[in-house]
Motif scaffolding. Structure first.
Motif, PDB file in Angstrom:
ATOM      1  N   UNK A 349      37.030  45.535  37.070  1.00  0.00           N
ATOM      2  CA  UNK A 349      37.769  45.392  35.820  1.00  0.00           C
ATOM      3  C   UNK A 349      37.106  44.394  34.880  1.00  0.00           C
ATOM      4  N   UNK A 350      36.733  43.252  35.400  1.00  0.00           N
ATOM      5  CA  UNK A 350      36.215  42.193  34.535  1.00  0.00           C
ATOM      6  C   UNK A 350      34.771  42.441  34.118  1.00  0.00           C
ATOM      7  N   UNK A 352      33.538  45.440  33.710  1.00  0.00           N
ATOM      8  CA  UNK A 352      33.690  46.504  32.698  1.00  0.00           C
ATOM      9  C   UNK A 352      34.105  45.904  31.360  1.00  0.00           C
ATOM     10  N   UNK A 353      35.115  45.026  31.373  1.00  0.00           N
ATOM     11  CA  UNK A 353      35.591  44.407  30.133  1.00  0.00           C
ATOM     12  C   UNK A 353      34.496  43.567  29.481  1.00  0.00           C
ATOM     13  N   UNK A 354      33.773  42.804  30.281  1.00  0.00           N
ATOM     14  CA  UNK A 354      32.701  41.968  29.749  1.00  0.00           C
ATOM     15  C   UNK A 354      31.587  42.827  29.156  1.00  0.00           C
ATOM     16  N   UNK A 355      31.260  43.931  29.821  1.00  0.00           N
ATOM     17  CA  UNK A 355      30.227  44.834  29.315  1.00  0.00           C
ATOM     18  C   UNK A 355      30.654  45.455  27.981  1.00  0.00           C
ATOM     19  N   UNK A 356      31.924  45.879  27.893  1.00  0.00           N
ATOM     20  CA  UNK A 356      32.415  46.487  26.657  1.00  0.00           C
ATOM     21  C   UNK A 356      32.377  45.497  25.494  1.00  0.00           C
ATOM     22  N   UNK A 357      32.804  44.272  25.766  1.00  0.00           N
ATOM     23  CA  UNK A 357      32.927  43.293  24.690  1.00  0.00           C
ATOM     24  C   UNK A 357      31.587  42.686  24.289  1.00  0.00           C
ATOM     25  N   UNK A 358      30.764  42.390  25.262  1.00  0.00           N
ATOM     26  CA  UNK A 358      29.539  41.622  24.987  1.00  0.00           C
ATOM     27  C   UNK A 358      28.287  42.475  24.854  1.00  0.00           C
ATOM     28  N   UNK A 359      28.291  43.702  25.367  1.00  0.00           N
ATOM     29  CA  UNK A 359      27.095  44.543  25.297  1.00  0.00           C
ATOM     30  C   UNK A 359      27.293  45.776  24.412  1.00  0.00           C
ATOM     31  N   UNK A 360      28.494  46.310  24.385  1.00  0.00           N
ATOM     32  CA  UNK A 360      28.733  47.525  23.606  1.00  0.00           C
ATOM     33  C   UNK A 360      29.279  47.212  22.209  1.00  0.00           C
ATOM     34  N   UNK A 379      42.291  46.522  30.787  1.00  0.00           N
ATOM     35  CA  UNK A 379      43.026  46.109  29.597  1.00  0.00           C
ATOM     36  C   UNK A 379      43.445  44.658  29.642  1.00  0.00           C
ATOM     37  N   UNK A 380      43.994  44.198  30.765  1.00  0.00           N
ATOM     38  CA  UNK A 380      44.411  42.799  30.865  1.00  0.00           C
ATOM     39  C   UNK A 380      43.214  41.857  30.802  1.00  0.00           C
ATOM     40  N   UNK A 381      42.075  42.307  31.323  1.00  0.00           N
ATOM     41  CA  UNK A 381      40.866  41.492  31.214  1.00  0.00           C
ATOM     42  C   UNK A 381      40.391  41.427  29.764  1.00  0.00           C
ATOM     43  N   UNK A 382      40.418  42.564  29.058  1.00  0.00           N
ATOM     44  CA  UNK A 382      39.999  42.591  27.654  1.00  0.00           C
ATOM     45  C   UNK A 382      40.882  41.710  26.781  1.00  0.00           C
ATOM     46  N   UNK A 383      42.198  41.746  27.012  1.00  0.00           N
ATOM     47  CA  UNK A 383      43.113  40.914  26.220  1.00  0.00           C
ATOM     48  C   UNK A 383      42.705  39.447  26.328  1.00  0.00           C
ATOM     49  N   UNK A 384      42.431  38.986  27.547  1.00  0.00           N
ATOM     50  CA  UNK A 384      42.086  37.578  27.745  1.00  0.00           C
ATOM     51  C   UNK A 384      40.726  37.231  27.147  1.00  0.00           C
ATOM     52  N   UNK A 385      39.743  38.116  27.321  1.00  0.00           N
ATOM     53  CA  UNK A 385      38.404  37.839  26.800  1.00  0.00           C
ATOM     54  C   UNK A 385      38.380  37.878  25.273  1.00  0.00           C
ATOM     55  N   UNK A 386      39.060  38.864  24.682  1.00  0.00           N
ATOM     56  CA  UNK A 386      39.102  38.956  23.223  1.00  0.00           C
ATOM     57  C   UNK A 386      39.779  37.723  22.627  1.00  0.00           C
ATOM     58  N   UNK A 387      40.913  37.311  23.200  1.00  0.00           N
ATOM     59  CA  UNK A 387      41.624  36.134  22.712  1.00  0.00           C
ATOM     60  C   UNK A 387      40.767  34.886  22.861  1.00  0.00           C
ATOM     61  N   UNK A 522      42.693  34.695  34.383  1.00  0.00           N
ATOM     62  CA  UNK A 522      43.338  35.041  35.649  1.00  0.00           C
ATOM     63  C   UNK A 522      43.370  36.552  35.830  1.00  0.00           C
ATOM     64  N   UNK A 523      43.010  37.046  37.017  1.00  0.00           N
ATOM     65  CA  UNK A 523      43.204  38.472  37.283  1.00  0.00           C
ATOM     66  C   UNK A 523      44.686  38.772  37.434  1.00  0.00           C
ATOM     67  N   UNK A 524      45.110  39.917  36.933  1.00  0.00           N
ATOM     68  CA  UNK A 524      46.511  40.327  37.050  1.00  0.00           C
ATOM     69  C   UNK A 524      46.618  41.303  38.215  1.00  0.00           C
ATOM     70  N   UNK A 525      47.393  40.936  39.215  1.00  0.00           N
ATOM     71  CA  UNK A 525      47.521  41.739  40.430  1.00  0.00           C
ATOM     72  C   UNK A 525      48.960  42.215  40.557  1.00  0.00           C
ATOM     73  N   UNK A 526      49.123  43.516  40.690  1.00  0.00           N
ATOM     74  CA  UNK A 526      50.455  44.122  40.770  1.00  0.00           C
ATOM     75  C   UNK A 526      50.981  44.123  42.210  1.00  0.00           C
ATOM     76  N   UNK A 527      50.191  44.676  43.127  1.00  0.00           N
ATOM     77  CA  UNK A 527      50.649  44.783  44.514  1.00  0.00           C
ATOM     78  C   UNK A 527      49.467  44.671  45.470  1.00  0.00           C
ATOM     79  N   UNK A 528      49.796  44.321  46.719  1.00  0.00           N
ATOM     80  CA  UNK A 528      48.822  44.299  47.806  1.00  0.00           C
ATOM     81  C   UNK A 528      49.219  45.356  48.837  1.00  0.00           C
TER      82      UNK A 528
END
Length: 623
Positions: A349-350, A352-360, A379-387, A522-528
């Motif tokens: 997730x992170x 992918x988000x970093x690649x989208x924001x910083x490379x693409x 999506x939750x990773x992108x929200x934090x990185x963009x902010x 922070x990574x957002x974790x729903x369930x284990x």
């Protein structure tokens, strides 16, 4: 990287010692193989279960001294009886297989009987009498010692009495035992009849990974591990019902610059079950595109990591298994305070988000960024990185609870795409402004909305097709606005790009996962889920009710080795409530306070963004 000599539990001589388990024996022999120019092949196994032989199931002779010449001169008598229960022999690759040699001798004798040419006869006689098999081998002897029956004063009568007493106790099942695997390794002087690196133009038979360079034979050594592992298997159909957990025999080949990870946790990802983008074209595959665990073994050139390191890695497949092989440059260190289960939520997730924001993308400070599926892992990773980078994040999601979670992570606004006035509400919120950047994993259903709200010279990045691969809409707005449309899928990137991405992420983003930092990610974790319940995890993923990541726990971690507060060490994995109604209660109770506090901290005057390098030509060095 530890030398093979240091892996002996007790070293009796330079090339001889013992270990206690088959896993320790495999690690030691594999490390030895990497240090020698020759390959060793299995010749003899006395039983199927070497290293775990049940000495009670079959009667064995009780011995007091080693009568095997291979060990006799090296092992002193210590008065403790033992049983020899199993032996494994690996011959040097230049030692001919005995059964194959016998067949060739029989054929040669037949040719000798029918041959009329005298010179040819001499050649066949020479072949039969020639012995050019390398005698060097690796010998592993499994014994069971019985320390409770040690003789203090050795005598023939004492041995006889103790032996009778021992077998009586053995029948009663009251016998304490110690398993040892003695390993005798050859020295280079033991090898005969074949060349080493200083001899030229010799290619060993049945050796595919041999390169002949400058008239010298160079063997490209690989680390090979044969084991039976648990793994989650998915079929090519992409159906959740076809996912199963099996024990499969596998030979793992780690190249010189690769490592083997003992996997503790992975995560559920849509690409594992989407038929159109399955990684492999064969009938089945081991799923899982990320893993967190402990380094189990390293190739001879994998100098970045050592056995025992806590690591996480992005993978093309194979993460939902006991072990996985990965290039050393695709691996990141797990922060000391973070559990391996939590770390498994980061790589896919992170990165992918970093690649989208910083490379693409080419986001600038203050840009309005629309993030579809804002409550997903990416999506939750992108929200934090963009902010964090100074952008204004707006999200779309399928419930008010999900939107609340996104706001607590830093999103300025969110909109429920299931609402009848979804497009109108989003347009009204923009109040005449336009979106500068769109991150879209949905595709077709949002095509017209994206076309209408994107601004002049905006960028639209599609990295998924959740609504299907087809579109229907008016493309004229895109032409008028000079919109740039890009597509990106991390799994299709080159190994070099992923290595570069991993290095940059480790330097620029990973430090901000530290607790109690002013800017905390922070990574957002729903369930284990345990590995055995992986079907339930993917069924939940298909329901689109998830928020963040679903973690697949494969092994239990020793929490005493994790640098977390003692108050948290006794707690089990805490999951975000699984239903949207529960999430809404949680979000409404906390989102406003968290949003205000975090946004104030991030936008204080003079506070530099750690990702300012995205929008500035001047690189900001992070600490």
């Amino acid at each position: 990287m530890a030398t093979w000599q240091s892996l002996f539990v007790e070293k009796i001589s330079d090339n001889f010692g013992y270990v206690h388990t088959i896993q320790e024996a495999e690690r030691l022999t594999e490390a030895f193989f990497l240090s020698t120019t020759s390959k060793f092949v299995l010749y003899k196994v006395d039983a199927k279960f070497f290293g775990n032989t049940d000495f009670k199931a079959k009667s064995h002779k009780l011995l007091w001294e080693f009568d095997n010449s291979r060990f006799h001169s090296k092992l002193p008598y210590d008065g403790t009886p033992f049983m020899r229960v199993n032996m494994r022999v690996l011959n040097c690759q230049f030692g001919m297989d005995k059964s194959g040699k016998k067949r060739k001798e029989i054929r040669a004798k037949k040719r000798l009987e029918t041959e009329t040419n005298e010179d040819a006869k001499k050649g066949w006689v020479s072949f039969i009498s020639k012995k050019r098999d390398c005698p060097a081998n690796v010998t592993l002897l499994e014994i069971i010692k019985f320390p409770d029956f040690t003789l203090e004063a050795d005598s023939e009568d004492g041995r006889r009495y103790v032996s009778q007493y021992f077998f009586t106790k053995l029948k009663e099942g009251d016998v304490k035992s110690e398993r040892r695997i003695y390993i005798a390794l050859p020295q280079q002087s033991d090898h005969q009849f074949h060349p080493f690196e200083n001899e030229t133009k010799y290619v060993p038979r049945n050796r595919s990974n041999v390169e002949v360079l400058n008239d010298k034979c160079r063997i490209s050594r690989t680390l090979r591990i044969k084991q039976t592992i648990r793994a989650a298997i998915a079929s090519k159909s992409g159906s959740v019902d076809d996912i199963s957990v099996k024990r499969i025999p596998i030979s793992m080949y780690a190249k010189s610059d690769e490592i083997v990870i003992n996997v503790f946790a992975s995560a559920a990802n849509r690409q594992d079950i989407v038929k159109d983008i399955l990684i492999t074209s064969v009938g089945q595959q081991i799923i899982g595109c990320e893993a967190a665990g402990i380094v189990y073994a390293t190739g001879n050139k994998a100098s970045k990591w050592k056995n025992g390191d806590r690591v996480m890695a992005y993978l093309h497949s194979g993460g939902c298994a006991d072990k996985v092989t990965v290039h050393q440059d695709h691996v990141m260190s797990v922060p000391t305070w973070m559990t391996l289960s939590s770390a498994a939520a980061l790589p896919q997730a992170w990165l992918t988000a970093y690649n989208l924001l910083c490379h693409e993308a080419s986001m600038k400070h203050g840009d309005i960024v629309l993030i579809h599926a804002g409550a997903s892992g990416v999506g939750t990773a992108l929200v934090q990185l963009v902010t964090m980078a100074g952008g204004i994040a707006i999200v779309t999601a399928g419930s008010d609870g999900k939107i609340g979670i996104c706001k607590s992570l830093g999103a300025s606004a969110g909109f429920n795409y299931k609402s009848l006035d979804f497009a109108k509400d989003l347009t009204n919120h923009l109040n005449g402004k336009r979106v500068n950047l769109i991150f879209d994993p949905v595709g077709g259903t949002h095509w017209q909305l994206n076309s209408n709200i994107i601004g002049q010279d905006g960028t639209w990045i599609i990295y998924g097709l959740l609504s299907g691969p087809y579109i229907a809409g008016d493309m004229r707005p895109l032409l008028k606005k000079n919109v740039t449309i890009k597509t990106s899928l991390l799994k299709n990137k080159s190994n070099e790009h992923i290595a570069e991405l991993t290095t940059e992420f480790t330097k620029d983003v990973l430090p901000y996962f530290l607790p109690n930092d002013k800017i905390q990610l922070s990574p957002v974790i729903n369930k284990f889920y345990p590995l055995e319940e992986i079907k339930d995890a993917y069924s939940f993923l298909e329901s689109n009710e998830t928020i963040g990541k679903l973690i697949i726990n494969i092994k239990d971690e020793d929490m005493s080795k994790v640098g977390v507060p003692s108050s948290l060490q006794n707690k089990k994995n805490v999951e975000v409530p699984g239903t949207c109604s529960q999430l809404e209660e949680l979000a409404h109770a906390s989102s406003q306070l968290l949003e205000e506090s975090r946004m104030l901290e991030r936008r204080k005057s003079g506070l530099e963004s750690p990702l300012d390098f995205i929008s500035s030509e001047v690189s900001v060095e992070t600490t």
